[in-house]
Design a protein around this motif. Structure first.
Motif, PDB file in Angstrom:
ATOM      1  N   TYR A 193       0.828  -1.207   0.000  1.00 39.48           N
ATOM      2  CA  TYR A 193       0.000   0.000   0.000  1.00 39.48           C
ATOM      3  C   TYR A 193       0.864   1.259   0.000  1.00 39.48           C
ATOM      4  O   TYR A 193       0.559   2.238  -0.693  1.00 39.48           O
ATOM      5  CB  TYR A 193      -0.934   0.023   1.212  1.00 39.48           C
ATOM      6  CG  TYR A 193      -2.172  -0.815   1.025  1.00 39.48           C
ATOM      7  CD1 TYR A 193      -3.189  -0.403   0.173  1.00 39.48           C
ATOM      8  CD2 TYR A 193      -2.336  -2.019   1.693  1.00 39.48           C
ATOM      9  CE1 TYR A 193      -4.327  -1.172  -0.010  1.00 39.48           C
ATOM     10  CE2 TYR A 193      -3.458  -2.801   1.522  1.00 39.48           C
ATOM     11  CZ  TYR A 193      -4.458  -2.365   0.667  1.00 39.48           C
ATOM     12  OH  TYR A 193      -5.577  -3.117   0.489  1.00 39.48           O
ATOM     13  N   THR A 194       1.947   1.238   0.757  1.00 39.67           N
ATOM     14  CA  THR A 194       2.844   2.399   0.788  1.00 39.67           C
ATOM     15  C   THR A 194       3.449   2.648  -0.588  1.00 39.67           C
ATOM     16  O   THR A 194       3.489   3.791  -1.066  1.00 39.67           O
ATOM     17  CB  THR A 194       3.953   2.176   1.828  1.00 39.67           C
ATOM     18  OG1 THR A 194       3.348   1.961   3.106  1.00 39.67           O
ATOM     19  CG2 THR A 194       4.879   3.368   1.901  1.00 39.67           C
TER      20      THR A 194
ATOM     21  N   THR B 229       2.629   5.953  -2.832  1.00 41.64           N
ATOM     22  CA  THR B 229       3.789   6.786  -3.144  1.00 41.64           C
ATOM     23  C   THR B 229       3.895   6.987  -4.649  1.00 41.64           C
ATOM     24  O   THR B 229       4.115   8.113  -5.126  1.00 41.64           O
ATOM     25  CB  THR B 229       5.077   6.142  -2.603  1.00 41.64           C
ATOM     26  OG1 THR B 229       4.954   5.985  -1.194  1.00 41.64           O
ATOM     27  CG2 THR B 229       6.290   6.983  -2.919  1.00 41.64           C
TER      28      THR B 229
END
Length: 58
Positions: free
Chosen positions: A32-33, A37
């Motif tokens: 998810y990061t 990003t």
């Protein structure tokens, strides 16, 4: 003292994830990061190109 005893009772009754589930959760957080990003980076690039193009027209 009743509060502290209650806290330990809640901790004792809590089901904690096993090692495999912890790794699965950690990998999910990384995915998810990375996704968000990348999405924010692409949005920022498109926005900055649009603003730069708009400023170059004047």
């Amino acid at each position: 003292m009743g509060f502290i005893k209650g806290v330990f009772a809640v901790l004792r009754d809590t089901t904690w994830p096993d090692r495999r589930q912890r790794w699965r959760d950690f990998i999910s957080v990384l995915e998810y990061t990375a996704f968000f990003t990348l999405a924010i980076y692409i949005f920022d690039k498109l926005l900055s190109l649009g603003v730069t193009d708009l400023l170059n027209r004047f």
